[in-house]
Design a protein around this motif. Structure first.
Motif, PDB file in Angstrom:
ATOM      1  N   PRO A 173       0.834  -1.209   0.000  1.00  0.00           N
ATOM      2  CA  PRO A 173       0.000   0.000   0.000  1.00  0.00           C
ATOM      3  C   PRO A 173       0.860   1.247   0.000  1.00  0.00           C
ATOM      4  O   PRO A 173       1.897   1.308   0.668  1.00  0.00           O
ATOM      5  N   VAL A 174       0.440   2.239  -0.769  1.00  0.00           N
ATOM      6  CA  VAL A 174       1.219   3.464  -0.939  1.00  0.00           C
ATOM      7  C   VAL A 174       0.343   4.663  -0.622  1.00  0.00           C
ATOM      8  O   VAL A 174      -0.821   4.727  -1.035  1.00  0.00           O
ATOM      9  N   LEU A 175       0.912   5.603   0.106  1.00  0.00           N
ATOM     10  CA  LEU A 175       0.268   6.884   0.371  1.00  0.00           C
ATOM     11  C   LEU A 175       0.935   7.940  -0.493  1.00  0.00           C
ATOM     12  O   LEU A 175       2.158   8.074  -0.481  1.00  0.00           O
ATOM     13  N   ILE A 176       0.139   8.687  -1.264  1.00  0.00           N
ATOM     14  CA  ILE A 176       0.673   9.688  -2.185  1.00  0.00           C
ATOM     15  C   ILE A 176       0.378  11.081  -1.658  1.00  0.00           C
ATOM     16  O   ILE A 176      -0.779  11.407  -1.366  1.00  0.00           O
ATOM     17  N   LEU A 177       1.410  11.894  -1.508  1.00  0.00           N
ATOM     18  CA  LEU A 177       1.252  13.284  -1.096  1.00  0.00           C
ATOM     19  C   LEU A 177       1.144  14.145  -2.338  1.00  0.00           C
ATOM     20  O   LEU A 177       2.106  14.311  -3.088  1.00  0.00           O
ATOM     21  N   GLY A 178      -0.056  14.646  -2.580  1.00  0.00           N
ATOM     22  CA  GLY A 178      -0.357  15.394  -3.793  1.00  0.00           C
ATOM     23  C   GLY A 178      -1.517  14.722  -4.509  1.00  0.00           C
ATOM     24  O   GLY A 178      -1.629  13.492  -4.523  1.00  0.00           O
ATOM     25  N   ALA A 179      -2.415  15.523  -5.074  1.00  0.00           N
ATOM     26  CA  ALA A 179      -3.578  14.975  -5.774  1.00  0.00           C
ATOM     27  C   ALA A 179      -3.771  15.670  -7.117  1.00  0.00           C
ATOM     28  O   ALA A 179      -4.885  15.760  -7.614  1.00  0.00           O
ATOM     29  N   GLY A 180      -2.659  16.132  -7.695  1.00  0.00           N
ATOM     30  CA  GLY A 180      -2.740  16.825  -8.980  1.00  0.00           C
ATOM     31  C   GLY A 180      -2.370  15.917 -10.139  1.00  0.00           C
ATOM     32  O   GLY A 180      -2.473  14.693 -10.069  1.00  0.00           O
ATOM     33  N   LYS A 181      -1.919  16.533 -11.231  1.00  0.00           N
ATOM     34  CA  LYS A 181      -1.582  15.797 -12.433  1.00  0.00           C
ATOM     35  C   LYS A 181      -0.424  14.829 -12.205  1.00  0.00           C
ATOM     36  O   LYS A 181      -0.404  13.719 -12.766  1.00  0.00           O
ATOM     37  N   THR A 182       0.547  15.245 -11.388  1.00  0.00           N
ATOM     38  CA  THR A 182       1.679  14.362 -11.117  1.00  0.00           C
ATOM     39  C   THR A 182       1.229  13.099 -10.403  1.00  0.00           C
ATOM     40  O   THR A 182       1.666  11.995 -10.724  1.00  0.00           O
ATOM     41  N   ALA A 183       0.342  13.246  -9.430  1.00  0.00           N
ATOM     42  CA  ALA A 183      -0.193  12.074  -8.723  1.00  0.00           C
ATOM     43  C   ALA A 183      -0.955  11.169  -9.675  1.00  0.00           C
ATOM     44  O   ALA A 183      -0.874   9.934  -9.571  1.00  0.00           O
TER      45      ALA A 183
END
Length: 357
Positions: A173-183
């Motif tokens: 499981p991965v947590l991603i910081l950021g919810a824009g185009k890069t994410a």
């Protein structure tokens, strides 16, 4: 005190607060058991594939080639038994290359497999020479074993890792910081490179305009909170793999955030704002005392010898593949001619080296 999924003082709709107080699947003790079982299955499958490669090489050399060309004499099983070190050395070198614990994209994994198999063959021949068994070895058998292993190991690894990932034994499981185009690009990349086993389960975002999450197939990866909630969410969910996908963040804040998360996470992946830079031949280097990192871009084709070797490789391998695929290509041409009008082979001008057409 409950964190609650929110950005600033605004709660995020559609996200259950309980999701932050329960461990994510694939964390805790179950994570270690799943990883251990997944690694065991990978090792056993590689041993089986290497054994199959030796068996196919023996059958090809001992029975098929003498039938095709009488210049090949039958061989005995001693030539095969002399290669008993090959599977063992290959497994050791694959482990050394990180194939059983590192999460690599497909083609980087293939490159490491080829490297491990190549060194394994070289070491096997060296040990046979030192033990004075080299005279009883079959060079054709060695070459065939190498070719079969180079083909079958990456193929089986791809199939096994995809199957393990679907079964939950190769997932992280991965947590991603950021919810824009890069994410979105990161999520798309993890979905495409399924053999890496990364499964995004949540996002962190400070921008109120991006609180709806990101769609991934039929599901939506929710925003669980803001960047300031990262430590608490990591502790509550047990997630150990973090992706920082906020290339527009101020450099000082980015460094502080990375240092904070690195202390409580097993793996922090940072995506810099360097889109468009060629990735082929890139290496990461650093000056330890100065705490300075720099990227080195190598152009291997700048060397005349490398260009010559590449040209020879392209011509030789291309010619072999052309001859081997000729019957199939002729069949396809005939099928196209019978089914449709026009030429069977599509061709047009292309701009090549030095502007040549």
């Amino acid at each position: 005190m409950s964190i609650g999924p929110q950005v600033g003082n605004r709660p995020i709709a559609g996200v259950d607060n309980l999701s932050l107080t329960t461990k994510i699947a694939g964390t805790g003790i179950n994570k270690h058991l799943s990883n251990a079982l997944g690694i065991l299955i990978l090792v056993l499958s590689d041993i089986m594939v290497l054994s199959i490669s030796l068996g196919l090489a023996y059958l090809t050399r001992g029975y098929i080639l003498p039938y095709v060309y009488q210049g090949f004499q039958p061989i005995n099983t001693e030539a095969l038994l002399n290669l008993w070190r090959f599977p063992l050395l290959t497994i050791i070198l694959l482990a050394y290359e990180g194939m059983y614990h590192q999460r690599l994209p497909l083609w980087r994994g293939v490159k490491r497999v080829v490297k491990a198999v190549t060194w394994s063959i070289v070491l096997s021949l060296l040990l046979m020479f030192l033990s004075k068994n080299l005279t009883s070895a079959s060079r054709t058998l060695v070459v065939l074993a190498y070719v079969y292993a180079v083909i079958l190991l990456p193929l089986s690894g791809f199939i096994i890792k995809r199957s393990l990932s679907k079964a939950g034994l190769w997932q992280k499981p991965v947590l991603i910081l950021g919810a824009g185009k890069t994410a979105e690009l990161v999520i798309k990349g993890f979905e495409r490179e399924s053999t890496m086993g990364y499964r995004p389960v949540g996002l962190l975002e400070d921008d109120p305009q991006k609180i709806r999450g990101i769609k991934n197939g039929k599901s939506i990866i929710p925003v669980l909170g803001g960047f300031k909630d990262a430590e608490d969410i990591i502790k509550r969910t047990g997630i150990n793999d973090i992706v920082i996908a906020a290339p527009g963040m101020d450099n000082k804040k980015l460094v502080e955030l990375t240092n904070r998360l690195q202390q409580i996470s097993a793996n922090v992946m940072l995506i810099p704002d360097l889109f468009g830079i060629p990735l082929t031949g890139m290496q990461i280097q650093y000056l330890f005392d100065e705490k300075t990192m720099f990227l080195s871009l190598n152009n291997n084709l700048a060397s005349p010898w490398n260009r010559l070797l590449k040209r020879v490789f392209d011509v030789v391998i291309g010619s072999i593949m052309l001859v081997c695929s000729m019957p199939l290509m002729i069949g396809i041409v005939v099928a196209i001619k019978l089914d449709s009008r026009g030429p069977a082979i599509f061709s047009h001008n292309r701009v090549g080296k030095d502007g040549k057409h």
